[in-house]
Design a protein around this motif. Structure first.
Motif, short mmCIF file in Angstrom:
data_model
loop_
_atom_site.label_atom_id
_atom_site.label_comp_id
_atom_site.label_asym_id
_atom_site.label_seq_id
_atom_site.Cartn_x
_atom_site.Cartn_y
_atom_site.Cartn_z
N MET A 143 0.82 -1.23 0.08
CA MET A 143 0.32 0.05 0.00
C MET A 143 0.97 1.30 -0.21
SD MET A 143 -3.05 -0.65 2.54
CE MET A 143 -3.98 0.41 1.86
N LYS A 144 0.35 2.25 -0.38
CA LYS A 144 1.14 3.56 -0.61
C LYS A 144 0.03 4.70 -0.09
CE LYS A 144 4.79 5.74 -2.87
NZ LYS A 144 5.80 5.57 -3.71
N ILE A 145 0.68 5.47 0.87
CA ILE A 145 0.15 6.73 1.53
C ILE A 145 0.82 7.94 1.02
CG2 ILE A 145 -0.46 7.88 3.70
CD1 ILE A 145 -0.85 5.36 4.95
N ARG A 146 0.01 8.93 0.40
CA ARG A 146 0.90 10.00 0.14
C ARG A 146 0.39 11.36 0.81
NH1 ARG A 146 1.68 7.62 -5.25
NH2 ARG A 146 3.59 7.72 -5.75
N ALA A 147 1.16 12.06 1.44
CA ALA A 147 0.76 13.21 2.28
C ALA A 147 1.62 14.45 1.82
CB ALA A 147 1.44 12.84 3.85
N PHE A 148 0.65 15.41 1.77
CA PHE A 148 1.01 16.74 1.33
C PHE A 148 1.77 17.59 2.59
CE2 PHE A 148 -2.36 15.50 -1.85
CZ PHE A 148 -1.52 15.89 -2.89
N VAL A 149 2.73 18.18 2.45
CA VAL A 149 3.24 18.98 3.74
C VAL A 149 3.73 20.24 2.87
CG1 VAL A 149 4.03 17.16 4.93
CG2 VAL A 149 5.63 17.81 3.27
N ASP A 150 3.52 21.51 3.75
CA ASP A 150 3.88 22.72 3.04
C ASP A 150 4.42 23.73 4.08
OD1 ASP A 150 1.80 23.16 4.81
OD2 ASP A 150 0.29 24.12 3.43
N GLY A 151 4.90 23.25 5.03
CA GLY A 151 5.50 24.36 5.80
C GLY A 151 4.67 25.02 6.91
N SER A 152 3.45 24.60 6.78
CA SER A 152 2.40 25.43 7.80
C SER A 152 2.62 24.64 9.01
CB SER A 152 1.05 25.11 6.96
OG SER A 152 0.57 23.93 7.26
N ILE A 153 1.67 25.09 10.16
CA ILE A 153 1.71 24.45 11.33
C ILE A 153 1.08 23.11 11.50
CG2 ILE A 153 1.74 26.68 12.73
CD1 ILE A 153 -1.05 26.37 13.30
N TYR A 154 0.34 22.86 10.53
CA TYR A 154 -0.30 21.54 10.01
C TYR A 154 0.57 20.23 9.65
CZ TYR A 154 -5.16 23.02 11.24
OH TYR A 154 -6.31 23.34 11.81
N SER A 155 1.84 20.71 9.28
CA SER A 155 2.71 19.68 8.67
C SER A 155 3.21 18.78 9.67
CB SER A 155 3.76 20.55 8.15
OG SER A 155 3.75 21.32 6.89
N GLN A 156 3.32 19.15 10.95
CA GLN A 156 3.79 18.21 12.07
C GLN A 156 2.46 17.12 12.20
OE1 GLN A 156 6.67 18.12 14.21
NE2 GLN A 156 5.67 15.98 14.42
N SER A 157 1.48 17.78 12.33
CA SER A 157 0.36 16.77 12.44
C SER A 157 0.19 15.82 11.17
CB SER A 157 -0.89 17.76 12.79
OG SER A 157 -2.09 16.83 12.68
N VAL A 158 0.46 16.52 9.94
CA VAL A 158 0.12 15.58 8.78
C VAL A 158 1.01 14.55 9.16
CG1 VAL A 158 0.61 15.65 6.37
CG2 VAL A 158 -0.83 17.48 7.27
N CYS A 159 2.27 14.74 9.18
CA CYS A 159 3.52 13.55 9.33
C CYS A 159 2.94 12.58 10.39
CB CYS A 159 4.69 14.38 9.50
SG CYS A 159 5.30 15.53 8.20
N ASP A 160 2.64 13.15 11.66
CA ASP A 160 2.27 12.05 12.57
C ASP A 160 1.08 11.32 12.26
OD1 ASP A 160 4.21 13.23 14.36
OD2 ASP A 160 2.79 14.58 15.37
N HIS A 161 -0.12 11.98 11.68
CA HIS A 161 -1.22 11.05 11.45
C HIS A 161 -0.78 10.09 10.05
CE1 HIS A 161 -3.71 14.11 13.44
NE2 HIS A 161 -4.29 13.08 13.79
N ALA A 162 -0.08 10.82 9.43
CA ALA A 162 0.17 9.76 8.07
C ALA A 162 1.22 8.52 8.50
CB ALA A 162 1.04 10.50 7.15
N ALA A 163 2.23 8.87 9.49
CA ALA A 163 2.97 7.74 10.10
C ALA A 163 2.09 6.70 10.86
CB ALA A 163 4.15 8.35 10.95
N TRP A 164 1.22 7.27 11.53
CA TRP A 164 0.23 6.40 12.28
C TRP A 164 -0.49 5.26 11.36
CZ3 TRP A 164 -5.10 6.21 11.79
CH2 TRP A 164 -5.74 5.38 12.90
N ALA A 165 -1.01 5.92 10.32
CA ALA A 165 -1.90 5.46 9.26
C ALA A 165 -0.97 4.29 8.57
CB ALA A 165 -2.48 6.19 8.37
N ALA A 166 0.31 4.77 8.29
CA ALA A 166 1.39 3.89 7.47
C ALA A 166 1.69 2.50 8.27
CB ALA A 166 2.41 4.73 7.10
N GLY A 167 1.95 2.83 9.62
CA GLY A 167 2.31 1.74 10.59
C GLY A 167 1.21 0.67 10.69
#
Length: 283
Positions: free
Chosen positions: A1-25
């Motif tokens: 499976m492949k998950i793609r996450a958009f990051v842009d330097g906003s304060i939401y980027s940390q949360s995007v990475c955390d949630h994407a890592a949770w789902a990927a795991g």
């Protein structure tokens, strides 16, 4: 499976990475972090601002403008790579093993359409770097992605919290049925507390619909409670999220509504605006 996450330097980027890592795991999926450079950021073609200057002065000015635009494009690329490097570090710290990065030029929607066939889930923040943080404002890229995507879209909240309780906003529509079917076949929800909630009249038909949905989940070895509550959809869902400590809301992008939003379903729009927890959307 492949998950793609958009990051842009906003304060939401940390949360995007955390949630994407949770789902990927949970899904044992590869995670690709993407940063999209808009055409204006990547462009190195100068605008003609020379006006009525003499030929020599105009030529010199155009050369300087060209050099400045080239520098700006290079800086945008360096910044994009730095954002991706930081995001990859965040994802690794959050437990993701297989992480890659991609810097793309163009447009978020074009990127989604180009890569959707090879993607199982997209992750995006509720607001982006350029968003107006006025109350209840949604990022324009989020609205466009949700409107266009045919794959599940995970909308990250502002901060990550462990996900244990999931509320499924079920209305019997085609998209909510697809959501339940997808959940029944996904390791993402294994072992979590799941509740199906239908807001409407307690009719025989509605009871059958929600029981069928629960049976679908049960067929995938996912135990779920089911409840029908009368009231206003947005208010009831928001109340249950708060009262029951829900960590993730699952819903279809369009439901039963006589007047549907031109962007996404009206109930979906309202929940994305008001909900302080992540939302998984199925279409």
């Amino acid at each position: 499976m492949k998950i793609r996450a958009f990051v842009d330097g906003s304060i939401y980027s940390q949360s995007v990475c955390d949630h994407a890592a949770w789902a990927a795991g949970r899904l044992q999926a590869e995670l690709e972090l993407m940063h999209v450079l808009g055409r204006r950021e990547a462009a190195s073609v100068p605008s003609d601002l020379s006006g009525a200057l003499a030929l020599g002065a105009r030529t010199t000015l155009l050369q300087e403008l060209s050099e400045l635009d080239e520098q700006r494009a290079k800086l945008a690329q360096k910044r994009g790579r730095a954002i991706l490097e930081d995001a990859a570090g965040m994802a690794h710290l959050s437990g993701a093993d297989k992480v890659t990065t991609k810097l793309r030029h163009g447009d978020v929607l074009e990127t989604l359409e180009a890569l959707e066939a090879e993607t199982d889930m997209f992750v995006i923040g509720k607001r982006g770097e350029a968003a107006d943080f006025a109350k209840l404002h949604l990022g324009s890229n989020l609205e466009r992605v949700v409107r266009a995507a045919t794959k599940p879209v995970f909308v990250a909240s502002r901060a990550f919290k462990p996900i244990e309780k999931v509320l499924v906003a079920f209305d019997g529509s085609v998209n909510s049925l697809k959501a339940v079917d997808a959940m029944s076949r996904s390791a993402l929800y294994a072992g979590l507390q799941i509740k199906l909630l239908m807001v409407g009249d307690k009719t025989t038909e509605n009871e059958k619909r929600i029981e069928d949905a629960r049976a679908t989940l049960s067929g995938g070895s996912i135990a779920a409670e089911a409840e029908i509550v009368e009231g206003h959809v947005e208010a009831v869902i928001a109340e249950r999220v708060e009262q029951e400590g829900i960590n993730l809301l699952v819903m279809g992008t369009h439901g039963h509504s006589r007047i549907r939003s031109l962007i996404i379903g009206s109930t979906t729009t309202e929940m994305l605006r008001s909900c302080k927890i992540p939302v998984m959307l199925y279409r």
